[in-house]
Design an enzyme around this catalytic site. Structure first.
Site, PDB file in Angstrom:
ATOM      1  CG  ASP A  18      -1.674  -1.316   1.354  1.00  0.00           C
ATOM      2  OD1 ASP A  18      -2.229  -1.769   0.342  1.00  0.00           O
ATOM      3  OD2 ASP A  18      -1.643  -1.909   2.438  1.00  0.00           O
ATOM      4  CG  HIS A  51      -4.042   1.744  -8.012  1.00  0.00           C
ATOM      5  ND1 HIS A  51      -3.805   2.933  -7.374  1.00  0.00           N
ATOM      6  CD2 HIS A  51      -3.994   2.001  -9.337  1.00  0.00           C
ATOM      7  CE1 HIS A  51      -3.619   3.865  -8.284  1.00  0.00           C
ATOM      8  NE2 HIS A  51      -3.740   3.332  -9.488  1.00  0.00           N
TER       9      HIS A  51
HETATM   10  P1  IMP Z   1      -3.033 -13.071   0.664  1.00  0.00           P
HETATM   11  O1  IMP Z   1      -2.186 -12.332  -0.308  1.00  0.00           O
HETATM   12  O2  IMP Z   1      -4.504 -12.855   0.483  1.00  0.00           O
HETATM   13  O3  IMP Z   1      -2.660 -14.519   0.753  1.00  0.00           O
HETATM   14  O4  IMP Z   1      -2.731 -12.453   2.108  1.00  0.00           O
HETATM   15  C1  IMP Z   1      -1.515 -12.694   2.784  1.00  0.00           C
HETATM   16  C2  IMP Z   1      -1.042 -11.481   3.559  1.00  0.00           C
HETATM   17  O5  IMP Z   1      -0.632 -10.473   2.677  1.00  0.00           O
HETATM   18  C3  IMP Z   1      -2.098 -10.870   4.452  1.00  0.00           C
HETATM   19  O6  IMP Z   1      -1.504 -10.440   5.654  1.00  0.00           O
HETATM   20  C4  IMP Z   1      -2.596  -9.692   3.636  1.00  0.00           C
HETATM   21  O7  IMP Z   1      -3.147  -8.679   4.451  1.00  0.00           O
HETATM   22  C5  IMP Z   1      -1.314  -9.265   2.966  1.00  0.00           C
HETATM   23  N1  IMP Z   1      -1.562  -8.558   1.711  1.00  0.00           N
HETATM   24  C6  IMP Z   1      -1.835  -9.100   0.513  1.00  0.00           C
HETATM   25  N2  IMP Z   1      -1.966  -8.152  -0.421  1.00  0.00           N
HETATM   26  C7  IMP Z   1      -1.739  -6.981   0.184  1.00  0.00           C
HETATM   27  C8  IMP Z   1      -1.699  -5.628  -0.281  1.00  0.00           C
HETATM   28  O8  IMP Z   1      -1.889  -5.317  -1.475  1.00  0.00           O
HETATM   29  N3  IMP Z   1      -1.417  -4.684   0.682  1.00  0.00           N
HETATM   30  C9  IMP Z   1      -1.171  -4.998   1.974  1.00  0.00           C
HETATM   31  N4  IMP Z   1      -1.207  -6.243   2.446  1.00  0.00           N
HETATM   32  C10 IMP Z   1      -1.495  -7.221   1.568  1.00  0.00           C
END
Ligand code: IMP
Length: 459
Positions: A18, A51
């Protein structure tokens, strides 16, 4: 050693996600497109990224799977082999872009037929795992990890299984996930899974509902699906084409380099470009590989406890002023002081060559910016390591940096005109992290960004 490719730039998240990459990519594409044929390439992640694009008329669109750059005419945006794609969410994203642009999408969308599918079956499975074990707790619930796991287990569905539609293989996939979910005490057909379209949800449905729905989506996606090896190779050889690589997530979310278990399943470093393009594009040949950071603080979602987490009063203020709520999940983000040992580590393992600093207007009068420059453990300097237990045991050491007037910098149009304290802060970060700053953003609007590369006065 690869020769550096002209007009090729890449952006990744340099902290915990982010950082505002999408906007940077969008601006860089807008400037390249005046003089070059442009390809925007995304190699990792899926509907877990987010985004928001704001239009002049106030309309907003959240992009999750489509690369930024989709709003520029003449640009090719590529969803690469290393991505995991949810067809239904992608189609609604495409539809929203069509509506916003009067029916015709300005860019050409190309989906690599080798990209992996992430379906409702994966979301259902992830939902079950959430109740079962720690590993599923912190996910976005978009079925990302189970889709990548399919590859490691050697039974992935790929986009090429949709076009032409391989009913038999898809039915087999459904049955496997039906058994997985049943094994964990659930029933796949009646499981409710989230969709990104206006935060709705739907039942996975029985076998025929699931397969028929997917077949309908496959027909709609077919015009975008291609084998891309030749396209990538020939355009990489053509030195007049400009390339912008947009990574998703961030190096602090990479499962090898981030704080486990709040990590994602894809390769969040620039190395992912090598594998997604099947070795056609060597990331080391991309002239600028920038880590995008928030300039004055860091944000984080999930259960990880960062050593530099901020006291609540300042954190709450930053959260409101910088809208620190997840674009995909709407979760309030945790706010932390800049953590140099971690950021230096991420930019090293991520093989970054430059920094981009966003949110440089998030500063407060007479409130110095605290930056952690060192960790100590038992009185001795200690490095960053990707391990929560270890990170909870170290002591951060801070220095305080003088701040500047956020309104003043928001209206600066030349880097040389930045306040002295801002210039000193930028030089300080460059020295501490060991990389030059290429660009900063000084406010949320499109024109509030300053290139430092061109400014001799900054050097
Ligand atoms: P997943 O990508 O859904 O498997 O999530 C795994 C971890 O990555 C979690 O803690 C999410 O909150 C984090 N995460 C995944 N994509 C983002 C993003 O775009 N921004 C911030 N955290 C993310």
């Amino acid at each position: 050693m690869s020769t550096i490719r002209p007009h090729a730039v890449a952006y990744c998240g340099g902290a915990y996600g982010d950082e505002g990459k999408g906007r940077i990519v969008d601006e860089v594409v807008a400037s390249f497109v005046r003089t070059h044929k442009v390809i925007v390439y995304r190699d990792n992640g899926g509907a877990n990224a987010g985004h928001t694009v704001e239009f002049k008329n106030g309309n907003r669109i959240a992009l999750h799977q489509l690369p930024s750059g989709v709003f520029h005419e003449g640009v090719h945006v590529v969803l690469g082999k290393g991505m995991v794609i949810h067809p239904q969410d992608l189609l609604s994203e495409i539809e929203q872009v069509e509506q916003a642009t009067g029916g015709i999408i300005p860019a050409t969308i190309l989906i690599d037929e080798q990209a992996v599918l992430s379906l409702d079956t994966h979301r259902a499975m992830e939902g079950m795992l959430k109740n079962w074990e720690e590993g599923g707790k912190g996910s976005t619930g978009r079925g990302i990890a189970p889709a990548y796991v399919d590859v490691l287990y050697r039974h992935p569905l790929r986009v090429k299984d949709l076009v032409p539609f391989n009913r038999e293989k898809i039915e087999k996939h459904y049955r496997l996930y039906e058994a997985f979910v049943k094994g964990l005490g659930g029933e796949l057909a009646s499981t409710i899974v989230p969709l990104l379209t206006k935060n709705t949800q739907q039942e996975v449905g029985g076998l025929s509902i699931f397969v028929d729905r997917l077949e309908e989506q496959a027909q709609k996606l077919a015009p975008f699906v291609k084998g891309l090896n030749h396209f990538l190779d020939s355009h990489w050889q053509d030195l007049t084409t400009a390339w912008v690589f947009e990574k998703a997530q961030a190096i602090g979310l990479d499962n090898r380099w981030g704080v486990y278990p709040d990590v994602t399943a894809s390769d969040c470093t620039f190395d992912g470009i090598y594998s997604a393009t099947e070795g056609v594009i060597d990331p080391m040949a991309i002239g600028m590989r920038a880590a995008v950071l928030k300039g004055t603080y860091m944000s984080s979602v999930g259960t990880r406890q960062l050593p530099t987490v901020m006291e609540s009063e300042l954190a709450d203020k930053i959260r409101e002023d910088a809208h620190e709520y997840g674009a995909t999940t709407r979760r309030p983000r945790g706010i932390a002081h800049l953590d140099i040992p971690a950021l230096r580590f991420f930019s090293r393992v991520g093989r970054c060559t430059h920094l981009v600093l966003t949110h440089m207007d998030i500063v407060y009068p007479s409130m110095p910016i605290s930056v952690c420059v060192n960790y100590t453990l038992n009185g001795k300097t200690a490095p960053y390591r990707p391990d929560q237990q270890y990170l909870s045991s170290i002591q951060p050491e801070y220095v305080k940096m003088e701040t500047w007037d956020s309104e003043e910098i928001a209206s600066v149009t030349k880097a040389s005109k930045l306040p002295q304290t801002t210039k000193a802060f930028i030089s300080f970060l460059e020295t501490q992290i060991g990389l030059p700053v290429d660009l900063i953003t000084t406010g949320p609007k499109r024109d509030q960004s300053l290139s430092l590369r061109k400014s001799k006065a900054m050097r």
